[in-house]
Design a protein around this motif. Structure first.
Motif, short mmCIF file in Angstrom:
data_model
loop_
_atom_site.label_atom_id
_atom_site.label_comp_id
_atom_site.label_asym_id
_atom_site.label_seq_id
_atom_site.Cartn_x
_atom_site.Cartn_y
_atom_site.Cartn_z
N GLU A 1 64.47 27.54 37.82
CA GLU A 1 65.20 26.37 38.53
C GLU A 1 65.21 26.65 40.01
OE1 GLU A 1 69.09 25.83 36.55
OE2 GLU A 1 68.08 25.05 34.85
N ALA A 2 65.50 28.21 40.41
CA ALA A 2 65.74 28.52 41.64
C ALA A 2 64.57 28.83 42.23
CB ALA A 2 66.85 29.47 41.64
N GLY A 3 63.44 29.13 41.58
CA GLY A 3 62.29 29.77 42.19
C GLY A 3 61.78 29.26 43.37
N GLU A 4 61.49 27.91 43.41
CA GLU A 4 61.11 27.33 44.84
C GLU A 4 61.85 27.54 45.65
OE1 GLU A 4 59.55 23.15 44.46
OE2 GLU A 4 58.28 23.65 42.55
N ALA A 5 63.14 27.48 45.77
CA ALA A 5 64.05 27.68 46.75
C ALA A 5 64.03 29.16 47.44
CB ALA A 5 65.58 27.05 46.46
N LEU A 6 64.20 29.81 46.29
CA LEU A 6 64.09 31.20 46.92
C LEU A 6 62.76 31.73 47.52
CD1 LEU A 6 65.52 32.94 43.56
CD2 LEU A 6 66.73 32.56 45.71
N ARG B 1 79.27 34.95 34.42
CA ARG B 1 79.07 34.57 33.04
C ARG B 1 77.87 33.81 32.54
NH1 ARG B 1 84.10 34.44 30.23
NH2 ARG B 1 85.72 34.67 31.50
N ASP B 2 77.30 34.35 31.34
CA ASP B 2 76.07 33.62 31.05
C ASP B 2 75.97 32.07 30.82
OD1 ASP B 2 73.53 34.30 28.87
OD2 ASP B 2 74.46 32.48 28.28
N THR B 3 77.16 31.49 30.63
CA THR B 3 77.07 29.88 30.45
C THR B 3 77.13 29.24 31.91
OG1 THR B 3 79.43 30.13 30.29
CG2 THR B 3 78.17 29.67 28.16
N GLU B 4 77.62 30.08 33.15
CA GLU B 4 77.59 29.52 34.35
C GLU B 4 76.11 29.79 35.01
OE1 GLU B 4 81.35 31.30 35.93
OE2 GLU B 4 82.65 30.27 34.56
N LEU B 5 75.64 30.69 34.71
CA LEU B 5 74.34 31.00 35.50
C LEU B 5 73.38 29.98 35.54
CD1 LEU B 5 72.61 33.16 37.12
CD2 LEU B 5 71.60 33.77 34.96
N ASN B 6 72.72 29.48 36.52
CA ASN B 6 71.74 28.43 36.72
C ASN B 6 71.19 28.58 37.94
OD1 ASN B 6 73.47 26.97 38.63
ND2 ASN B 6 74.43 26.00 36.92
N GLY B 7 70.28 27.81 38.25
CA GLY B 7 69.42 28.02 39.54
C GLY B 7 70.18 27.81 40.83
N SER B 8 71.01 26.90 40.75
CA SER B 8 72.06 26.49 41.95
C SER B 8 72.80 27.75 42.22
CB SER B 8 72.78 25.34 41.56
OG SER B 8 72.28 24.12 41.30
N TRP B 9 73.31 28.37 41.18
CA TRP B 9 74.28 29.56 41.60
C TRP B 9 73.35 30.64 42.14
CZ3 TRP B 9 74.75 34.67 40.82
CH2 TRP B 9 75.94 35.42 41.07
N LEU B 10 72.22 30.81 41.82
CA LEU B 10 71.30 31.64 42.36
C LEU B 10 71.05 31.46 43.66
CD1 LEU B 10 68.59 32.75 39.78
CD2 LEU B 10 70.54 34.13 40.56
N VAL B 11 70.89 30.25 44.14
CA VAL B 11 70.46 29.86 45.62
C VAL B 11 71.97 29.97 46.44
CG1 VAL B 11 69.85 27.83 46.88
CG2 VAL B 11 68.72 28.29 44.72
N GLN B 12 73.04 29.73 45.70
CA GLN B 12 74.47 29.84 46.57
C GLN B 12 74.71 31.18 46.73
OE1 GLN B 12 77.55 27.55 44.75
NE2 GLN B 12 78.80 28.00 46.37
#
Length: 363
Positions: A207-212, A304-315
């Motif tokens: 999910e975050a790959g392109e933004a990163l 937390r596992d349930t909170e990890l997503n692409g938006s979190w990585l970008v932020q």
């Protein structure tokens, strides 16, 4: 000296056992070393590759709930204890060293039956059943944390491979990036979730790959052998099935996205590498406890596992990767918690237990 190491099952048990075997061989080149395992564990590949004797015993996995398997457990334990006792007698063992897990449980019981010197090593912040039992049989108990709760435990860290404990990340960075075919000048995120990958981590990176990569970050991603055919390399994104040279991967990286197994936490602290820890949501919560000291010291983040997503990585991860000063501060904080001599300290404990014989002053 003749030593039997009970560390089969998972890499978290096998690698500390192998690191201890290597350290023992450096101190006593003529030592006779055997590792215990089962026919279905990773030790069947890892132990022979490292040149050590492997003795197999019947597996005794402990059911997590009431099932028909639970009724057969006592008979299975007795059979495994008998076979383990045979191995200890055949190898004329002077000392047993256990690292927890289902291989260690019958080993502790067999050593107790034979009056054999025993040493226990606990890698996790919360001990499992096998080590809680084994620690009752001996005063030689080593642990990663002083808060592990085992009687007589000494905090030494986790025995690690020399390739990790001797790693100088700065001087090896160019070699690491060349090894994986990465450009030398881009901030690098290393992602891994064990030998099979981790679905949650893989999805978040997808999910975050392109933004990163658009921000100039490059990603080295161990996706797992089952997933490698479903991903495509692209500029800034290098997927691999599995990483054998973790030392070079650590050297190449500026930040890691990973689970929080005890071995992973110990290696990252030893090399001073900041990480975003995503503890497995299963088990008894030990992964969260494993990562907490580093996170509290400022050497990493935890989500937390349930909170990890692409938006979190970008932020959260992207600002870190583009802030070398903060990464340097986190690296220093993580390194303060690292133990690079745990293998040598455990070997000293093993030699002392063997010299005294009988192993213990436990209950």
């Amino acid at each position: 000296m003749r030593v039997v190491l009970a560390g089969g099952g998972t890499a978290g048990h096998i690698e500390p056992a192998l690191a201890t075997a290597d350290a023992l061989r450096r101190v006593e080149p003529e030592a006779e070393i055997t590792l215990l395992g089962t026919e279905r564990g990773l030790e069947n590949r890892l132990v022979p590759e490292r040149g050590y004797d492997l003795a197999l015993i019947p597996p005794v996995p402990l059911p997590r709930r009431v099932t028909p398997e639970l009724l057969r457990l006592p008979a299975r334990v007795r059979g495994a204890v008998r076979r383990t006792a045979d191995v200890l007698r055949e190898r004329r063992a002077d000392v047993l060293v256990g690292f927890g897990g289902y291989v260690a449980l019958p080993a502790y019981l067999a050593a107790r039956r034979l009056g054999l010197a025993t040493v226990v090593h606990e890698a996790n912040a919360r001990p499992g059943l096998a080590n809680r039992l084994g620690a009752r049989f001996t005063s030689y108990v080593a642990a990663t944390s002083s808060t592990v709760g085992l009687r007589n435990s000494q905090e030494i860290g986790i025995p690690l491979r020399r390739a990790i404990t001797s790693l100088d990340r700065a001087s090896t960075r160019a070699e690491g990036r060349t090894f994986f075919g990465l450009p030398q000048d881009a901030p690098t995120l290393l992602v891994f979730g064990g030998s099979q990958g981790a679905r949650r981590l893989n999805l978040a990176v997808d999910e975050a790959g392109e933004a990163l990569t658009a921000a100039g970050v490059q990603i080295l991603h161990a996706v797992g052998s089952a997933n490698i055919d479903a991903v495509t390399p692209r500029p800034g994104y290098t997927p691999v099935a599995y990483i054998d040279r973790m030392d070079l991967a650590y050297a190449a990286a500026d930040l890691v996205l990973c689970r929080a197994g005890a071995l992973t936490c110990a290696e990252l602290a030893a090399v001073g590498l900041p990480a975003v820890y995503v503890p497995l949501p299963h088990g008894n919560g030990e992964q969260r406890l494993n990562a907490e000291p580093t996170v509290e010291a400022g050497g990493g983040l935890m989500i937390r596992d349930t909170e990890l997503n692409g938006s979190w990585l970008v932020q959260h991860a992207l600002p870190l990767l583009t802030d070398p000063d903060r990464l340097a501060e986190m690296s220093t904080a993580a390194a303060r918690l690292g133990h690079r001599d745990a293998d040598e300290r455990l070997v000293e404990m093993v030699r002392q237990a063997a010299s005294e014989g009988g192993g213990g002053h436990g209950e």
